[in-house]
Design an enzyme around this catalytic site. Structure first.
Site, PDB file in Angstrom:
ATOM      1  N   GLY A  15     144.644  27.808  31.182  1.00  0.00           N
ATOM      2  CA  GLY A  15     144.806  28.520  29.909  1.00  0.00           C
ATOM      3  C   GLY A  15     145.975  29.488  29.924  1.00  0.00           C
ATOM      4  CB  ILE A  16     146.679  32.624  31.785  1.00  0.00           C
ATOM      5  CG1 ILE A  16     145.528  33.413  31.134  1.00  0.00           C
ATOM      6  CG2 ILE A  16     147.877  33.541  32.012  1.00  0.00           C
ATOM      7  CD1 ILE A  16     145.020  34.594  31.962  1.00  0.00           C
ATOM      8  CB  THR A  94     135.002  32.978  37.896  1.00  0.00           C
ATOM      9  OG1 THR A  94     134.765  31.886  37.010  1.00  0.00           O
ATOM     10  CG2 THR A  94     136.075  33.883  37.322  1.00  0.00           C
ATOM     11  CG  PHE A 150     126.872  43.615  36.719  1.00  0.00           C
ATOM     12  CD1 PHE A 150     126.024  44.660  37.083  1.00  0.00           C
ATOM     13  CD2 PHE A 150     126.334  42.346  36.570  1.00  0.00           C
ATOM     14  CE1 PHE A 150     124.678  44.433  37.302  1.00  0.00           C
ATOM     15  CE2 PHE A 150     124.987  42.110  36.787  1.00  0.00           C
ATOM     16  CZ  PHE A 150     124.157  43.152  37.148  1.00  0.00           C
ATOM     17  CE1 TYR A 155     138.852  35.751  38.801  1.00  0.00           C
ATOM     18  CE2 TYR A 155     138.769  38.028  38.065  1.00  0.00           C
ATOM     19  CZ  TYR A 155     139.291  36.755  37.958  1.00  0.00           C
ATOM     20  OH  TYR A 155     140.265  36.498  37.010  1.00  0.00           O
ATOM     21  N   GLY A 186     143.361  41.559  30.907  1.00  0.00           N
ATOM     22  CA  GLY A 186     141.959  41.821  30.601  1.00  0.00           C
ATOM     23  C   GLY A 186     141.282  40.492  30.294  1.00  0.00           C
ATOM     24  CE1 TYR A 187     136.621  41.493  31.253  1.00  0.00           C
ATOM     25  CE2 TYR A 187     135.516  39.371  31.034  1.00  0.00           C
ATOM     26  CZ  TYR A 187     135.658  40.589  31.669  1.00  0.00           C
ATOM     27  OH  TYR A 187     134.838  40.901  32.729  1.00  0.00           O
TER      28      TYR A 187
HETATM   29  N1  CAA Z   1     125.737  46.078  33.967  1.00  0.00           N
HETATM   30  C1  CAA Z   1     124.431  46.226  34.263  1.00  0.00           C
HETATM   31  N2  CAA Z   1     123.557  45.196  34.254  1.00  0.00           N
HETATM   32  C2  CAA Z   1     124.020  43.994  33.932  1.00  0.00           C
HETATM   33  C3  CAA Z   1     125.367  43.782  33.617  1.00  0.00           C
HETATM   34  C4  CAA Z   1     126.233  44.889  33.630  1.00  0.00           C
HETATM   35  N3  CAA Z   1     127.549  44.755  33.325  1.00  0.00           N
HETATM   36  N4  CAA Z   1     125.532  42.457  33.349  1.00  0.00           N
HETATM   37  C5  CAA Z   1     124.322  41.864  33.513  1.00  0.00           C
HETATM   38  N5  CAA Z   1     123.405  42.806  33.845  1.00  0.00           N
HETATM   39  C6  CAA Z   1     121.984  42.588  34.104  1.00  0.00           C
HETATM   40  C7  CAA Z   1     121.373  41.564  33.181  1.00  0.00           C
HETATM   41  O1  CAA Z   1     121.022  42.158  31.968  1.00  0.00           O
HETATM   42  C8  CAA Z   1     120.166  41.078  33.985  1.00  0.00           C
HETATM   43  O2  CAA Z   1     119.169  42.060  33.875  1.00  0.00           O
HETATM   44  P1  CAA Z   1     117.605  41.669  33.989  1.00  0.00           P
HETATM   45  O3  CAA Z   1     117.426  41.072  35.355  1.00  0.00           O
HETATM   46  O4  CAA Z   1     116.925  42.973  33.810  1.00  0.00           O
HETATM   47  O5  CAA Z   1     117.352  40.697  32.873  1.00  0.00           O
HETATM   48  C9  CAA Z   1     120.700  41.136  35.419  1.00  0.00           C
HETATM   49  O6  CAA Z   1     121.826  42.026  35.398  1.00  0.00           O
HETATM   50  C10 CAA Z   1     121.191  39.778  35.917  1.00  0.00           C
HETATM   51  O7  CAA Z   1     121.108  39.856  37.269  1.00  0.00           O
HETATM   52  P2  CAA Z   1     121.005  38.529  38.144  1.00  0.00           P
HETATM   53  O8  CAA Z   1     120.973  38.921  39.584  1.00  0.00           O
HETATM   54  O9  CAA Z   1     119.907  37.666  37.622  1.00  0.00           O
HETATM   55  O10 CAA Z   1     122.395  37.884  37.762  1.00  0.00           O
HETATM   56  P3  CAA Z   1     123.157  36.627  38.317  1.00  0.00           P
HETATM   57  O11 CAA Z   1     123.387  36.718  39.779  1.00  0.00           O
HETATM   58  O12 CAA Z   1     122.563  35.385  37.766  1.00  0.00           O
HETATM   59  O13 CAA Z   1     124.544  36.869  37.607  1.00  0.00           O
HETATM   60  C11 CAA Z   1     126.142  37.088  35.910  1.00  0.00           C
HETATM   61  C12 CAA Z   1     124.655  37.122  36.229  1.00  0.00           C
HETATM   62  C13 CAA Z   1     126.728  35.741  36.351  1.00  0.00           C
HETATM   63  C14 CAA Z   1     126.873  38.189  36.656  1.00  0.00           C
HETATM   64  C15 CAA Z   1     126.335  37.247  34.424  1.00  0.00           C
HETATM   65  O14 CAA Z   1     125.887  38.537  34.046  1.00  0.00           O
HETATM   66  C16 CAA Z   1     127.800  37.125  34.016  1.00  0.00           C
HETATM   67  O15 CAA Z   1     128.304  36.030  33.862  1.00  0.00           O
HETATM   68  N6  CAA Z   1     128.481  38.228  33.829  1.00  0.00           N
HETATM   69  C17 CAA Z   1     129.889  38.216  33.425  1.00  0.00           C
HETATM   70  C18 CAA Z   1     130.762  38.469  34.600  1.00  0.00           C
HETATM   71  C19 CAA Z   1     132.185  38.514  34.110  1.00  0.00           C
HETATM   72  O16 CAA Z   1     132.600  39.435  33.409  1.00  0.00           O
HETATM   73  N7  CAA Z   1     132.990  37.508  34.463  1.00  0.00           N
HETATM   74  C20 CAA Z   1     134.336  37.463  34.011  1.00  0.00           C
HETATM   75  C21 CAA Z   1     134.772  36.022  33.957  1.00  0.00           C
HETATM   76  S1  CAA Z   1     136.383  35.871  33.223  1.00  0.00           S
HETATM   77  C22 CAA Z   1     137.382  36.481  34.371  1.00  0.00           C
HETATM   78  O17 CAA Z   1     137.046  36.768  35.478  1.00  0.00           O
HETATM   79  C23 CAA Z   1     138.837  36.635  33.964  1.00  0.00           C
HETATM   80  C24 CAA Z   1     139.291  38.016  34.143  1.00  0.00           C
HETATM   81  O18 CAA Z   1     140.118  38.253  34.998  1.00  0.00           O
HETATM   82  C25 CAA Z   1     138.808  39.090  33.266  1.00  0.00           C
END
Ligand code: CAA
Length: 248
Positions: A15-16, A94, A150, A155, A186-187
Site C-alpha cells: 500500500g505505502i 504485523t 497495545f 512491531y 501514523g495509521y
Molecule cells: N488499551 C487497553 N486495552 C485494550 C486496548 C488498548 N489500546 N486494545 C484492546 N484492549 C483490550 C480489549 O478491549 C480486550 O479487553 P477484554 O479482554 O476485557 O475484552 C483485551 O485488550 C484484548 O486482549 P487479548 O489478550 O485478548 O488480545 P489479543 O492478544 O487477542 O490481541 C489485538 C488483541 C490483536 C491487540 C487487537 O486489540 C488489535 O488488533 N489491536 C490493534 C493493534 C494495532 O493498532 N495494530 C496496528 C496495525 S497497523 C500498523 O501497525 C501500521 C502502523 O505502523 C501504524
C-alpha cells in the site's frame, strides 16, 4: 542527458510502497519494486497494471528477512538495471498479539522482516553509495515505534530499532554524500490497517487530531522530499507523518 537515478523500494508493491514508487517515478527516478518471492504472480499483475497506467516499474524478488536473498537481489538489480542510488526500506508485516499471547514465531517474524531487513538490504548499498558520493536511504518506521502500541510489542520494538539504525548509519555515511533518514507514518489506509478489527480501528482514529487515516500518497510525498537531490543537509532525522497523533 543524465541517466535517471535508480530507486529500489522494498515492499514496493504494498500500500505505502506503491505510492512511494509512483511519487519517485513522478520525480524522474527509475523505480524498482521489491516483492516477497511467494507473491510473484501478484507482483507481475501489479507491474502490468501500473505499466498500462504509464509507470515503467521493474520488480525484483527478495525475502528481506534473509541476508543472502537480499544480497542476491542487489546483485540482480546491479547486473540488470544498475547501481542503486536511492533505497527505501518499506517492507513490513504485523503479527499483533498482546505479549501474554505472543509466540516466539510472531516475535521473530516481525523482528526479522521489519528490523533485520534494514541491515540485510542496506548493507549492500553502503559501499557503492559511498564510492559514488551520492545516496539516499529512507527507513519506513511507524508512530508505534515512537509511542508503543497495545498488542504490538514486536512491531513497536522493531520500528523503534529502525530509529537507532537510521541515526547510526547516518553518522557513518554523513561525510560521503549519503543521507539516511526515517519516516514514521501514523495509521495509513492500506490492507495492513484494514486488517485491524473495525471497533479497534475506529477507537484509534478517534485519537488522531485530524480525525482520519492518512492516504499512502501523504507518506510518499515525504519520502520524495527526503530523497530529492536538493535535500542534501538533512540526515539522521525522523519525520513523523501522523495527523498529530503523536507530536514530538
Ligand atoms: N488499551 C487497553 N486495552 C485494550 C486496548 C488498548 N489500546 N486494545 C484492546 N484492549 C483490550 C480489549 O478491549 C480486550 O479487553 P477484554 O479482554 O476485557 O475484552 C483485551 O485488550 C484484548 O486482549 P487479548 O489478550 O485478548 O488480545 P489479543 O492478544 O487477542 O490481541 C489485538 C488483541 C490483536 C491487540 C487487537 O486489540 C488489535 O488488533 N489491536 C490493534 C493493534 C494495532 O493498532 N495494530 C496496528 C496495525 S497497523 C500498523 O501497525 C501500521 C502502523 O505502523 C501504524
Amino acid at each position: 542527458m543524465n541517466q535517471p537515478r535508480i530507486a529500489l523500494i522494498t515492499g514496493g508493491t504494498g500500500g505505502i510502497g506503491t505510492a512511494i514508487c509512483k511519487a519517485l517515478a513522478d520525480q524522474g527516478r527509475k523505480v524498482i519494486a521489491g516483492y516477497y518471492p511467494p507473491d510473484k504472480d501478484q507482483a507481475e499483475t501489479w507491474r502490468h497494471k501500473h505499466r498500462e497506467a504509464g509507470y515503467d516499474f521493474d520488480i525484483v524478488a527478495c525475502d528481506v528477512s534473509d541476508y543472502e536473498s537480499s544480497k542476491q537481489m542487489m546483485h540482480d538489480v546491479e547486473n540488470t538495471i544498475g547501481v542503486v542510488d536511492i533505497l527505501v526500506n518499506c517492507a513490513g508485516i504485523t503479527r499483533d498479539k498482546t505479549l501474554k499471547r505472543m509466540t516466539p514465531d510472531q516475535w521473530d517474524a516481525v523482528m526479522r522482516t521489519n528490523l533485520d531487513s534494514a541491515f540485510n538490504v542496506t548493507r549492500h548499498v553502503v559501499e557503492s553509495m559511498s564510492e559514488r558520493g551520492f545516496g539516499r536511504i529512507v527507513n519506513i518506521s511507524s508512530v508505534n515505534g515512537q509511542k508503543g502500541q497495545f498488542g504490538q510489542a514486536n512491531y513497536s520494538a522493531a520500528k523503534a530499532g529502525l530509529h537507532g539504525f537510521t541515526k547510526a548509519v547516518a553518522q557513518e555515511l554523513a561525510a560521503k554524500g549519503v543521507t539516511v533518514n526515517s519516516v514514521s507514518p501514523g495509521y495509513v489506509k492500506t490492507d495492513m490497517t484494514d486488517a485491524i478489527p473495525e471497533e479497534v480501528r475506529d477507537a484509534i482514529i478517534q485519537q488522531v487530531p485530524m480525525g482520519r487515516m492518512a492516504s499512502p500518497d501523504e507518506i510518499a510525498y515525504v519520502v520524495s522530499f527526503l530523497t530529492d537531490d536538493r535535500n542534501t543537509y538533512m540526515t539522521g532525522a525522523n519525520l513523523p507523518v501522523n495527523g498529530g497523533m503523536y507530536m514530538t
